[in-house]
Design an enzyme around this catalytic site. Structure first.
Site, PDB file in Angstrom:
ATOM      1  N   ARG A 115       0.812  -1.215   0.000  1.00 36.82           N
ATOM      2  CA  ARG A 115       0.000   0.000   0.000  1.00 36.82           C
ATOM      3  C   ARG A 115       0.848   1.270   0.000  1.00 36.82           C
ATOM      4  NH1 ARG A 115      -5.475  -0.759   1.574  1.00 36.82           N
ATOM      5  NH2 ARG A 115      -5.549   1.443   2.087  1.00 36.82           N
ATOM      6  N   TRP A 159       2.673   6.184   1.198  1.00 32.80           N
ATOM      7  CA  TRP A 159       2.757   6.505  -0.226  1.00 32.80           C
ATOM      8  C   TRP A 159       2.569   8.010  -0.309  1.00 32.80           C
ATOM      9  CZ3 TRP A 159      -0.440   8.673  -3.985  1.00 32.80           C
ATOM     10  CH2 TRP A 159      -0.043   8.485  -5.318  1.00 32.80           C
ATOM     11  N   ASN A 217      -4.220   7.980   6.668  1.00 30.12           N
ATOM     12  CA  ASN A 217      -4.350   7.690   5.245  1.00 30.12           C
ATOM     13  C   ASN A 217      -5.374   8.651   4.661  1.00 30.12           C
ATOM     14  OD1 ASN A 217      -2.704   5.510   5.710  1.00 30.12           O
ATOM     15  ND2 ASN A 217      -4.299   3.955   5.413  1.00 30.12           N
ATOM     16  N   GLY A 218      -5.160   9.094   3.437  1.00 30.29           N
ATOM     17  CA  GLY A 218      -6.119   9.986   2.795  1.00 30.29           C
ATOM     18  C   GLY A 218      -5.546  11.374   2.576  1.00 30.29           C
ATOM     19  N   GLU A 255      -3.587  -3.944 -21.297  1.00 27.49           N
ATOM     20  CA  GLU A 255      -3.129  -4.493 -20.024  1.00 27.49           C
ATOM     21  C   GLU A 255      -1.685  -4.979 -20.119  1.00 27.49           C
ATOM     22  OE1 GLU A 255      -2.982  -5.926 -16.096  1.00 27.49           O
ATOM     23  OE2 GLU A 255      -4.082  -4.333 -17.136  1.00 27.49           O
ATOM     24  N   LYS A 310       1.260  -3.548 -17.730  1.00 28.95           N
ATOM     25  CA  LYS A 310       2.063  -4.404 -16.870  1.00 28.95           C
ATOM     26  C   LYS A 310       3.548  -4.145 -17.095  1.00 28.95           C
ATOM     27  CE  LYS A 310      -0.590  -6.006 -15.015  1.00 28.95           C
ATOM     28  NZ  LYS A 310      -1.096  -4.899 -14.242  1.00 28.95           N
ATOM     29  N   HIS A 328      -2.405   4.571 -37.856  1.00 31.40           N
ATOM     30  CA  HIS A 328      -2.962   5.922 -37.833  1.00 31.40           C
ATOM     31  C   HIS A 328      -2.184   6.832 -36.888  1.00 31.40           C
ATOM     32  CE1 HIS A 328      -6.337   4.886 -40.371  1.00 31.40           C
ATOM     33  NE2 HIS A 328      -6.603   3.830 -39.606  1.00 31.40           N
TER      34      HIS A 328
END
Length: 595
Positions: free
Chosen positions: A28, A72, A98-99, A468, A472, A491
């Site tokens: 996290r 983070w 957190n937040g 995806e 990754k 294009h």
């Protein structure tokens, strides 16, 4: 983003519990980490960098209660000073958060004018100072904490301790918190894996609720202080599922867990004999249209789901949740809004779902986490059953989301080829295992590890997988990669194609889409770009490729899962060759709980 851990009642090993919990939450956030333990005084240790640096510095702190945090960064760079916990002027109050506190500048200005001094760049530091002021006025710890919280605007999960109290106080608003109920201790975390080795009994906090944890006891009250009768749930995951189990990285382990995850996603939900799908939570569902809202990898699954439904005759669209929340699309009364979110806590997706609620539209949470905010707020829930995913880069959850989209489509549309689809889904776990056993992805990674950039192309159901695959590779290798519908390469993006930019072309079957993709590969080949074909060998795309990654032949709706597993392995092995931090890529976190 960020992780919170708290423990009350294990005075001999509180520090060990906190450090173990922080390791379990490192997905996290891992910019910095810290702990605070109360035992008549308040001992705080925090360090910039990964948890290992904190473990080396923390010493033998002891106390009956403690809180910890892994960060983070949002406000201020990762430094020792900006790490949590944050303390007040006296050093007697410690808070983890957190937040984002949106009015922190206003609060900080007020507090400075009243003589408070700040040592960090964070929004979080205002909270312990607000608590300090009320304590100085004679308020109890709980009253002071509640008064401080009442001043906050924004999103938060908060936990606080003081030097002279053996309690942890906590609350949440738009950011998850869960209480762990042990036999002789109580735990607090932003996510269950933090304390799963100690207890599997949990209590999920709702917005505006307050928890008080003491030695062997816990209570939850509402904003007015009234005691709430909260139910205790049991978590089905076990601690072993959150360990590496001999793999070098969580990501590799979770790639190899996909056969088991897919079996769990299907168990009890499909009947091959009748070609039917029976998911209790979807009973009676018959929407006039469907809108998917999601972010990142989940958005790619949503794109796949929307196409699946459209081809079954159900109008469907996929939206980036961060855009939908501020500019929702028109919707009719009988529509369904599906929030695709691995954690069930993604802030942008929750905002989009809440916007749907404001318009009285039925909502469905497609998620991996029982008891998450999305499951509690949505009208219906479709669990993907992937099991815990610790690696920041989503792997098995994407595959399980794709299967869940098939379950949803089969429920609301019941197409003519339902029996074929159900049979293909039944065979999918075994085919993924076959692919994992025989993949040449490592050799392909060795050959193209020095690519200047990477392109991924696919049509139809393979377009989301191309996106995806590129995501990754970007996430864990830090190399430039882009995914496109195969027909769009000419294009504009074709200008970037050189002999140093490998192109991964996804083509299965021999229908018109595969034939046209072969044509796009020839365009790439003419520019001397190396081509890697991800194919079942039915078309002749392999003839024009420098390398081939084989997938078993299957139904077109199921083939994208197999193609995606090959691309996951390529990304992993390229990152491993480059020595990247695979499970904890720079600047990223697993559960994005800020908008």
């Amino acid at each position: 983003m960020c992780g919170i851990i708290g423990c009350a009642g294990r005075s001999e090993d509180t520090l060990d519990v906190l450090l173990s919990g922080l390791e379990g939450l490192e997905y996290r956030g891992y910019d910095s980490a810290g702990v605070a333990l109360a035992n008549g005084s308040l001992d705080v240790c925090k360090k910039q960098g990964e948890i290992a640096r904190l473990q080396q510095a923390v010493g033998g702190l002891r106390g009956p209660v403690g809180i910890g945090h892994t960060r983070w960064s949002t406000h201020g760079p990762p430094t020792d000073a900006n790490a949590h916990p944050h303390t007040d002027c006296t050093g007697d109050v410690a808070v983890v958060h957190n937040g984002i506190i949106e009015n922190y500048e206003e609060l900080k200005t007020e507090l400075r004018e009243r003589g408070h001094e700040f040592t960090s760049d964070t929004d979080s530091e205002v909270v312990p100072h607000l608590v300090e002021e009320r304590l100085a006025e004679g308020a109890s710890f709980e009253d002071a904490f509640r008064a401080a919280v009442a001043r906050l605007e924004g999103s938060y999960a908060l936990a606080a301790v003081t030097a002279d109290s053996e309690a942890i106080l906590a609350t949440r608003h738009d950011s998850p918190l869960v209480v762990g109920v042990g036999d002789d201790a109580a735990y607090l975390a932003s996510d269950v894996p933090a304390f799963l080795e100690y207890t599997d009994r949990v209590v999920y906090l709702e917005d505006g609720e307050f928890a008080r944890l003491e030695s062997g006891s816990w209570t939850v009250t509402d904003a007015e202080g009234r005691l709430l009768d909260k139910s205790i749930s049991r978590v089905e995951w076990d601690a072993e599922e959150t360990a590496k189990s001999g793999y070098d990285h969580y990501m590799l382990k979770e790639i190899h867990e996909q056969p088991r995850a897919l079996r769990k996603a299907l168990r009890g939900r499909v009947d091959e004999m009748t070609g039917s799908v029976d998911v209790e939570s979807l009973a009676g569902l018959s929407p006039s249209s469907v809108q998917f809202v999601a972010c990142g990898t989940s958005y790619h699954a949503a794109l796949y789901g929307a196409q699946l439904l459209r081809e079954e005759g159900v109008p469907a669209q996929a939206f980036l949740a961060s855009e939908y929340a501020t500019a929702p699309a028109p919707v009719d009364d009988d529509a369904l809004v599906v929030g695709v979110t691995q954690s069930g806590e993604t802030a942008d997706t929750l905002s989009a779902l809440r916007e749907a609620h404001r318009r009285d539209v039925e909502t469905l949470a497609m998620t991996n986490v029982v008891g998450s905010t999305a499951t509690r707020e949505c009208d219906r829930t479709l669990l993907i059953r992937a099991g815990p995913e610790i690696g920041v880069a989503a792997t098995k959850t994407f595959s399980s989301q794709v299967v869940a989209c098939n379950l949803l489509a089969s429920t609301v549309a019941r197409g003519e080829d339902a029996r074929e689809v159900v049979g293909a889904l039944r065979d999918l776990p075994g085919q993924v295992q076959e692919l994992l056993d025989d993949s040449r992805a490592e050799q392909v990674a060795d050959r193209f590890v020095d690519g200047a950039g990477y392109f991924f192309i696919g049509r139809g159901y393979h377009h989301p997988v191309a996106l995806e695959g590129a995501l990754k590779l970007k996430e864990i290798t830090y190399k430039h990669a882009e995914g496109f519908p195969a027909g769009e390469l000419k294009h504009g993006p074709l200008a970037l194609v050189t002999d140093e930019t490998p192109v991964f072309a996804l083509a299965t079957g021999d229908d018109e889409q595969a034939t046209k993709t072969v044509g796009n590969v020839k365009e790439v080949e003419a520019r001397d770009a190396p081509v890697v074909a991800v194919t079942d060998g039915v078309s002749d795309v392999g003839r024009y490729a420098d390398e081939v990654l084989r997938v078993p032949e299957t139904h077109p709706r199921v083939a994208p899962v197999l193609a995606n597993v090959q691309l996951q392995l390529v990304a992993y092995h390229v990152a491993n060759r480059l020595g990247r931090s695979i499970d904890k890529p720079r600047n990223l976190a697993k559960s994005v709980t800020v908008e």
